[in-house]
Design an enzyme around this catalytic site. Structure first.
Site, mmCIF file in Angstrom:
data_model
loop_
_atom_site.group_PDB
_atom_site.id
_atom_site.type_symbol
_atom_site.label_atom_id
_atom_site.label_comp_id
_atom_site.label_asym_id
_atom_site.label_seq_id
_atom_site.Cartn_x
_atom_site.Cartn_y
_atom_site.Cartn_z
ATOM 1 N N GLU A 198 10.469 15.421 15.583
ATOM 2 C CA GLU A 198 10.783 15.369 14.147
ATOM 3 C C GLU A 198 9.920 16.394 13.405
ATOM 4 O O GLU A 198 8.697 16.338 13.459
ATOM 5 C CB GLU A 198 10.481 13.962 13.617
ATOM 6 C CG GLU A 198 10.909 13.786 12.168
ATOM 7 C CD GLU A 198 10.743 12.349 11.678
ATOM 8 O OE1 GLU A 198 9.679 11.758 11.895
ATOM 9 O OE2 GLU A 198 11.704 11.836 11.069
ATOM 10 N N GLU A 253 10.336 1.085 10.339
ATOM 11 C CA GLU A 253 11.348 2.108 10.050
ATOM 12 C C GLU A 253 10.646 3.441 10.294
ATOM 13 O O GLU A 253 9.842 3.887 9.483
ATOM 14 C CB GLU A 253 11.817 1.930 8.597
ATOM 15 C CG GLU A 253 13.161 2.520 8.368
ATOM 16 C CD GLU A 253 13.049 3.985 8.091
ATOM 17 O OE1 GLU A 253 13.145 4.767 9.067
ATOM 18 O OE2 GLU A 253 12.850 4.355 6.941
ATOM 19 N N CYS A 294 13.629 10.503 6.958
ATOM 20 C CA CYS A 294 13.777 10.048 8.337
ATOM 21 C C CYS A 294 15.225 10.177 8.791
ATOM 22 O O CYS A 294 15.490 10.346 9.974
ATOM 23 C CB CYS A 294 13.296 8.615 8.446
ATOM 24 S SG CYS A 294 13.910 7.581 7.115
ATOM 25 N N LYS A 339 0.846 -1.187 0.000
ATOM 26 C CA LYS A 339 0.000 0.000 0.000
ATOM 27 C C LYS A 339 0.883 1.238 0.000
ATOM 28 O O LYS A 339 1.549 1.543 0.989
ATOM 29 C CB LYS A 339 -0.896 0.046 1.236
ATOM 30 C CG LYS A 339 -1.963 1.133 1.114
ATOM 31 C CD LYS A 339 -2.603 1.501 2.430
ATOM 32 C CE LYS A 339 -1.911 2.620 3.135
ATOM 33 N NZ LYS A 339 -1.864 3.908 2.418
HETATM 34 P P1 NDP Z 1 1.997 8.095 8.712
HETATM 35 O O1 NDP Z 1 2.885 7.251 9.549
HETATM 36 O O2 NDP Z 1 0.596 8.272 9.175
HETATM 37 O O3 NDP Z 1 1.950 7.526 7.201
HETATM 38 C C1 NDP Z 1 2.871 6.611 6.669
HETATM 39 C C2 NDP Z 1 2.145 5.474 5.952
HETATM 40 O O4 NDP Z 1 1.323 4.785 6.881
HETATM 41 C C3 NDP Z 1 1.213 5.938 4.841
HETATM 42 O O5 NDP Z 1 1.241 4.997 3.786
HETATM 43 C C4 NDP Z 1 -0.139 5.931 5.516
HETATM 44 O O6 NDP Z 1 -1.177 5.819 4.600
HETATM 45 C C5 NDP Z 1 -0.025 4.705 6.395
HETATM 46 N N1 NDP Z 1 -0.961 4.659 7.525
HETATM 47 C C6 NDP Z 1 -1.544 5.673 8.170
HETATM 48 N N2 NDP Z 1 -2.328 5.221 9.179
HETATM 49 C C7 NDP Z 1 -2.234 3.858 9.153
HETATM 50 C C8 NDP Z 1 -2.779 2.798 9.939
HETATM 51 N N3 NDP Z 1 -3.608 3.030 10.957
HETATM 52 N N4 NDP Z 1 -2.438 1.528 9.635
HETATM 53 C C9 NDP Z 1 -1.602 1.263 8.634
HETATM 54 N N5 NDP Z 1 -1.057 2.219 7.834
HETATM 55 C C10 NDP Z 1 -1.363 3.504 8.103
HETATM 56 O O7 NDP Z 1 2.714 9.486 8.552
HETATM 57 P P2 NDP Z 1 2.088 10.906 8.136
HETATM 58 O O8 NDP Z 1 1.883 10.899 6.686
HETATM 59 O O9 NDP Z 1 0.909 11.240 9.005
HETATM 60 O O10 NDP Z 1 3.291 11.897 8.526
HETATM 61 C C11 NDP Z 1 3.434 12.366 9.875
HETATM 62 C C12 NDP Z 1 4.885 12.377 10.287
HETATM 63 O O11 NDP Z 1 5.400 11.054 10.256
HETATM 64 C C13 NDP Z 1 5.825 13.155 9.385
HETATM 65 O O12 NDP Z 1 5.805 14.510 9.646
HETATM 66 C C14 NDP Z 1 7.149 12.528 9.750
HETATM 67 O O13 NDP Z 1 7.610 13.074 10.955
HETATM 68 C C15 NDP Z 1 6.787 11.063 9.984
HETATM 69 N N6 NDP Z 1 7.062 10.239 8.768
HETATM 70 C C16 NDP Z 1 8.204 9.506 8.747
HETATM 71 C C17 NDP Z 1 8.533 8.804 7.614
HETATM 72 C C18 NDP Z 1 9.809 8.024 7.540
HETATM 73 O O14 NDP Z 1 10.415 7.945 6.468
HETATM 74 N N7 NDP Z 1 10.214 7.371 8.612
HETATM 75 C C19 NDP Z 1 7.691 8.798 6.426
HETATM 76 C C20 NDP Z 1 6.458 9.549 6.578
HETATM 77 C C21 NDP Z 1 6.182 10.236 7.720
HETATM 78 P P3 NDP Z 1 -1.924 7.135 4.037
HETATM 79 O O15 NDP Z 1 -0.902 8.165 3.761
HETATM 80 O O16 NDP Z 1 -2.569 6.603 2.823
HETATM 81 O O17 NDP Z 1 -2.866 7.520 5.128
#
Ligand code: NDP
Length: 496
Positions: free
Chosen positions: A390, A256, A290, A181
């Site tokens: 972050e 991660e 990250c 996904k």
């Molecule tokens: P999320 O952790 O919510 O999103 C990352 C992924 O998880 C997306 O594909 C999202 O889907 C999916 N997701 C969201 N909720 C669920 C759930 N309940 N169960 C399973 N999958 C889920 O991050 P955000 O987009 O809200 O970003 C917020 C913060 O997270 C950022 O500001 C940053 O600090 C951190 N982040 C860190 C990343 C990294 O590389 N380690 C990457 C992204 C964010 P969808 O987007 O379709 O809702």
């Protein structure tokens, strides 16, 4: 900047069991270009019912995929790498339009790194050897590494193309089938990878792509009883929810998560190298990484000289249309995220932080429709929120130190532990810090180096498990221990 003509080519439906299809409940998600807000595509919404169908397809495909000779799985991954390479212009255009990454970076990093990753794991597929273990006399014990079964992969929006390869590469090489996904914000490059996989001959059901919302499709992947492992990249908060949901069938989880990367510059550092390297550490990909070096920890004796040049460099970064090859920084990937990053500027000021440059959206009318944030440098104290949380944007927090002990305490003073870096000419200090830094990866006189052969992952709130390298092959397999009574001994107990 004129839109490319023809527009890059990509799919907009779900890929389940080799068919491109609509979601069970219908409906689409509008995917926006973060540079101008225009809709790039309407993508089908996957809900829990679609995830269930995708898992069934992956379960059906698993026996034949795991039984395929490892070198044949590898050959398909190598063919995929070639197909991606041949599609470079198209994929780079998709990634630039969908994420806001400058096309310069998509061409130099996102696409070639994706190719490299699939090549690495294509080559790895038939190198996964088991072992023979010295046990009691009269017994042969060997250990095989077996695929887990169906793997659920959840990919975020910051590096959708690369992270798709980081998860698919090892999962498929090891003989698993996958339900993946992408983030609903940036699904297009993953969909294109699905098309290329079909073109090079991956069997139906080996990879299924469900484009849906996290709380629905993502949550279903995390809890699904047919999924044996979930590999997640994203926020710590969502990572926690995934662990909770995974408890339903005790699936293996790999996380991660975020980081607050310390980047320490000592007084003896090569300053021009440290200044350029520190800018790459935080400003590449608009800081949405990250492993960004988001805490710049400077020795007090060089702080002023360093900052004078660093601020000038930040102000010279060319913001612009991601499709313009001269653009060095594009917009953030979504409006919501732009607002979140800018909110940290207020938080910094409220706690007494000093904004040295940036801290706002650019005033240039040509950029007004985009989700831009100017490169931002803030001087703060180690206990300030901007030194602990972050931000995930082009926002670096500057801290200073006077002794090595103080530098280490500041560097290790957050709950995260992903990447860390230091700049020094002193080899003894470099090794000492490499050992003492609370991090999964350490860079000395560089920052943010990543390669498919080298393990990637964190400690503490940054998650667990490792992507890339041989470690990743362990993560996507389970050990099976087989005992053979080679001397045909009769067991000593219950002998009659
Ligand atoms: P999320 O952790 O919510 O999103 C990352 C992924 O998880 C997306 O594909 C999202 O889907 C999916 N997701 C969201 N909720 C669920 C759930 N309940 N169960 C399973 N999958 C889920 O991050 P955000 O987009 O809200 O970003 C917020 C913060 O997270 C950022 O500001 C940053 O600090 C951190 N982040 C860190 C990343 C990294 O590389 N380690 C990457 C992204 C964010 P969808 O987007 O379709 O809702």
């Amino acid at each position: 900047m004129a839109r490319p003509h023809p527009l890059p080519s990509f799919q907009t439906k779900l890929l389940i069991d080799g068919e491109w299809c609509d979601g069970a409940e219908g409906g689409t998600i509008s995917v926006a270009n973060p540079f101008d807000g225009e809709t790039l595509a309407e993508v089908a919404i996957a809900t829990a019912a679609d995830v269930d169908r995708a898992v069934k397809a992956a379960e059906r495909a698993f026996p034949a995929w795991r039984a395929l000779a490892a070198h044949e799985r590898g050959r398909l991954l190598l063919k995929l790498a070639d197909a991606i390479e041949a599609d470079t212009a198209n994929l780079a255009g998709i990634e630039a339009l969908d994420t806001g990454h400058p096309i310069r970076d998509c061409l130099a990093l996102d696409v070639p790194r994706t190719v490299l990753c699939f090549r690495y794991f294509g080559g790895m597929a038939d190198k996964l050897e088991g072992s023979v273990v010295p046990v009691d006399a009269g017994f042969l014990n060997y250990v095989e590494r077996e695929p887990i079964g169906v793997v659920g992969a959840i990919v975020p929006w910051n590096f959708p193309l690369m992270f798709t390869s980081w998860k698919l590469g090892p999962a498929l090489a090891a003989g698993n089938t996958v339900v993946i996904k992408p983030s609903e914000i940036t699904p297009l490059s993953t969909l294109r990878i699905g098309e290329l996989m079909q073109q090079v001959g991956f069997p139906a059901g080996v990879v299924n792509i469900v484009t849906g919302y996290g709380q629905d499709a993502g949550q279903r992947i995390a809890e699904h009883p047919g999924i044996g492992k979930v590999a997640f990249t994203g926020s710590t908060a969502t990572g926690r929810r995934i662990v909770e949901a995974s408890a339903a069938n005790l699936k293996k989880v790999q996380l991660e998560l975020g980081g607050k990367g310390p980047n320490i510059v000592f007084a003896d550092a090569n300053l021009p190298a440290a200044i350029g390297g520190s800018a790459f550490a935080i400003f590449h990909n608009q800081g949405q990484a990250c492993i960004a070096g988001s805490r710049l920890i400077l020795h007090e004796s060089i702080a002023d000289a360093f900052l004078e040049k660093f601020v000038a460099l930040a102000r010279s970064i060319r913001l612009g249309d991601p499709l313009n090859p001269k653009t060095e920084m594009g917009p953030l990937t979504s409006r919501l995220h732009q607002e979140r990053v800018l909110s940290f500027v207020d938080i910094a000021r409220e706690q007494g932080g000093d904004v040295l440059t940036g801290g706002r959206a650019p005033t240039d009318p040509a950029l007004a429709a985009g989700c831009f944030v100017e490169p931002t440098i803030v001087r703060a104290k180690p206990d300030h929120r901007v030194a602990q949380e972050e931000v995930f944007g082009p926002f670096v927090t500057v801290l200073t130190f006077s002794t090595d002990e103080e530098a280490l305490a500041i560097a290790n003073g957050t709950e995260y532990g992903l990447g860390a870096g230091l700049w020094t000419q002193d080899i003894t200090r470099a090794h000492r810090f490499a050992k003492q830094l609370h991090a999964g990866m350490v860079w000395i006189n560089s920052y943010k180096r990543v390669h498919p052969a080298s393990p990637f992952g964190g400690v503490g709130r940054s998650g667990y498990g490792r992507e890339m390298g041989f470690e990743a092959m362990r993560e996507y397999t389970v050990a099976k221990s087989v005992w053979i009574n080679v001397d045909a001994q009769i067991p000593p107990f219950y002998r009659r």
